[in-house]
Design a protein around this motif. Structure first.
Motif, short mmCIF file in Angstrom:
data_model
loop_
_atom_site.label_atom_id
_atom_site.label_comp_id
_atom_site.label_asym_id
_atom_site.label_seq_id
_atom_site.Cartn_x
_atom_site.Cartn_y
_atom_site.Cartn_z
N CYS A 170 -15.04 8.58 -3.85
CA CYS A 170 -14.30 9.40 -4.82
C CYS A 170 -13.21 8.57 -5.50
O CYS A 170 -13.09 8.59 -6.73
N LEU A 171 -12.45 7.82 -4.72
CA LEU A 171 -11.34 7.05 -5.31
C LEU A 171 -11.85 5.87 -6.11
O LEU A 171 -11.23 5.48 -7.11
N GLY A 207 -1.58 4.51 -0.07
CA GLY A 207 -1.79 3.16 -0.57
C GLY A 207 -3.22 2.83 -0.94
O GLY A 207 -3.51 1.72 -1.41
N LEU A 208 -4.15 3.79 -0.76
CA LEU A 208 -5.56 3.46 -0.90
C LEU A 208 -5.98 3.22 -2.35
O LEU A 208 -6.78 2.32 -2.63
N GLU A 241 -4.25 1.96 -4.78
CA GLU A 241 -3.81 0.62 -5.14
C GLU A 241 -4.68 -0.43 -4.47
O GLU A 241 -5.02 -1.47 -5.09
N GLU A 242 -5.08 -0.18 -3.23
CA GLU A 242 -5.95 -1.12 -2.51
C GLU A 242 -7.29 -1.29 -3.21
O GLU A 242 -7.92 -2.35 -3.14
N LEU A 243 -7.72 -0.24 -3.91
CA LEU A 243 -9.01 -0.29 -4.60
C LEU A 243 -8.88 -0.70 -6.07
O LEU A 243 -9.82 -0.55 -6.84
N GLY A 244 -7.71 -1.22 -6.44
CA GLY A 244 -7.54 -1.79 -7.77
C GLY A 244 -6.91 -0.88 -8.78
O GLY A 244 -6.81 -1.25 -9.97
N PRO A 298 0.30 8.55 -4.96
CA PRO A 298 0.24 9.29 -3.70
C PRO A 298 -1.01 10.16 -3.66
O PRO A 298 -1.42 10.72 -4.69
N SER A 299 -1.62 10.28 -2.49
CA SER A 299 -2.89 10.99 -2.38
C SER A 299 -3.02 11.62 -1.00
O SER A 299 -2.50 11.11 -0.01
#
Length: 431
Positions: A96-97, A298-299, A301-304, A309-310
């Motif tokens: 999804c992200l 942080g996810l 941002e980790e995925l580019g 916030p999520s």
């Protein structure tokens, strides 16, 4: 005769009729899917659909290379053309992200999304847990305050009420703090567990050096005293994390949602932080968790993507429906309203036309196929669990009439002009 080919272990067929080893029918499943569509619409969430196959790196980066999911359970293979490593998705949040980042869905607009579909993990099949399983997931992206945490917990509680299983579920909550707080706790935890390393089982020894929080989640009864004495993450939280957690609990209290604080609740994936929660039951044996989730700030941002916030949660459909089937309530819409039967030359065509008209009027009509006696057709009508039977034989055909029979109630059997067919059935249905 060729040898039968069976389904892959841990991957089940979903049939229209119940089987001894798997009682959930496709119609029961579909009734749940219809409920989910209405439920998500009530809360303003919109559906997102992502591919079943993703690049393996997506899950390595999001879930964590040292987790059991990535390390032992994913179905991974190489694309035959360019040797790209691909995996069947083991969970829905990462996919999804990835889609949200790829298509820039958060540009000036927070998102409330939901998904439903199959996931894959190569683990030991057991009741309610399979190698192909299905999840419903909720993701609220771009919302920072504890109010959204409380909303999605309330959202899940709303679904339990609709399914009639609230009394069989317990909400457990915890806070994992931010990355720095978790790192400080991790160091203390590794130091503590290392002093007991000679008493840990093989799984916990491996996790001690890869994902030590998961040691606290061990179901080994011999390790419970050690786990109970471990440093508590809540003691390492800073003021901001404490405030977020405290406000979250205040909102749950205000909505009358009961919960249990579980300091050992850590969830199984690396990306969680701050609020985490699980809905558990004691009605499904060892597989106690029906729904779980939390924050993963942080996810993205980790995925580019740009930091956002999520929070989200996912529920296993198979496990949930076993609970609903046994203890809850869910209307199964499989039975037709009308079973249409015919006998004699020209009757089959006439019934086809009547059935088409009734379907346009909103009735579900199952039409008998083939040529059998009315007695044999009536037996099949009873077996279909239809509410009403529509009969057109030679007498009805010649007079422009139809015969209706109430198969479930006390309205008996009548013959009416064909022009009154729809109105008569509407009256009967309301009776």
């Amino acid at each position: 005769m060729g040898k039968k080919i069976q389904a892959v272990k841990g991957m089940n067929d979903l049939l229209p009729i119940a089987q001894k080893d798997f009682q959930l029918t496709s119609s029961f499943w579909q009734a749940f899917e219809d409920t989910v569509v209405r439920w998500t619409r009530r809360f303003g969430y919109r559906q997102i659909r992502t591919p079943i196959v993703e690049q393996t790196g997506l899950f390595v980066r999001s879930i964590g290379e040292e987790t059991d999911v990535v390390g032992k359970e994913m179905y991974t293979f190489s694309d035959s053309n360019d040797s790209l490593s691909l995996s069947l998705r083991p969970e829905g949040t990462a996919s999804c992200l990835r889609a949200v980042v790829e298509h820039n869905l958060l540009y000036n607009s927070p998102q409330k999304l939901w998904y439903m579909g199959p996931m894959f993990r190569r683990e030991r099949p057991q009741k309610g847990r399979y190698r192909q399983f299905h999840q419903v997931g909720i993701e609220a992206l771009g919302f920072e305050g504890p109010d959204i945490d409380a909303e999605i917990v309330a959202m899940s509680a709303d679904l339990w009420r609709e399914l009639g299983i609230s009394e069989h579920l317990t909400l457990e909550i915890n806070s994992l703090g931010n990355r720095e707080e978790r790192a400080a706790h991790r160091a203390a935890l590794v130091g503590y567990l290392s002093s007991y390393e000679h008493l840990l089982d093989d799984d916990s020894k491996r996790r001690l050096h890869t994902n030590p929080l998961r040691v606290l989640d061990s179901k080994n009864p011999d390790l419970q005293d050690i786990c109970n004495g471990a440093p508590s993450l809540i003691d390492y939280l800073g003021e901001a994390s404490h405030t977020h957690y405290r406000q979250f609990k205040t909102m749950l209290d205000g909505m009358g949602i009961a919960y249990v604080e579980n300091p050992r609740l850590v969830r199984g994936l690396d990306y969680y932080n701050l609020t985490v929660f699980e809905w558990t039951t004691d009605k499904l044996g060892a597989q106690a968790t029906v729904c779980g989730g939390g924050r993963y700030n942080g996810l993205i941002e980790e995925l580019g993507g740009k930091s956002a916030p999520s929070i989200g949660f996912a529920m296993g459909i198979e496990r949930l429906l076993l609970l609903v089937h046994e203890y809850g309530s869910l209307d199964d819409y499989a039975a037709p309203d009308v079973y249409a039967m015919h006998q004699g030359e020209g009757a089959a065509l006439q019934v086809l036309q009547y059935a088409a008209d009734l379907r346009r009027e909103g009735f579900n009509v199952l039409q008998h196929s083939g040529y059998q006696s009315l007695k044999a057709q009536m037996k099949k009508a009873d077996g279909s669990q239809a509410r009403f039977a529509l009969i057109v034989a030679q007498d009805e055909l010649l007079k422009g009439e139809v015969t209706l029979k109430d198969l479930q109630g006390g309205l008996g059997q009548i013959t009416v002009p064909a022009a009154e067919l729809s109105n008569t059935l509407k009256t009967w249905k309301q009776a």
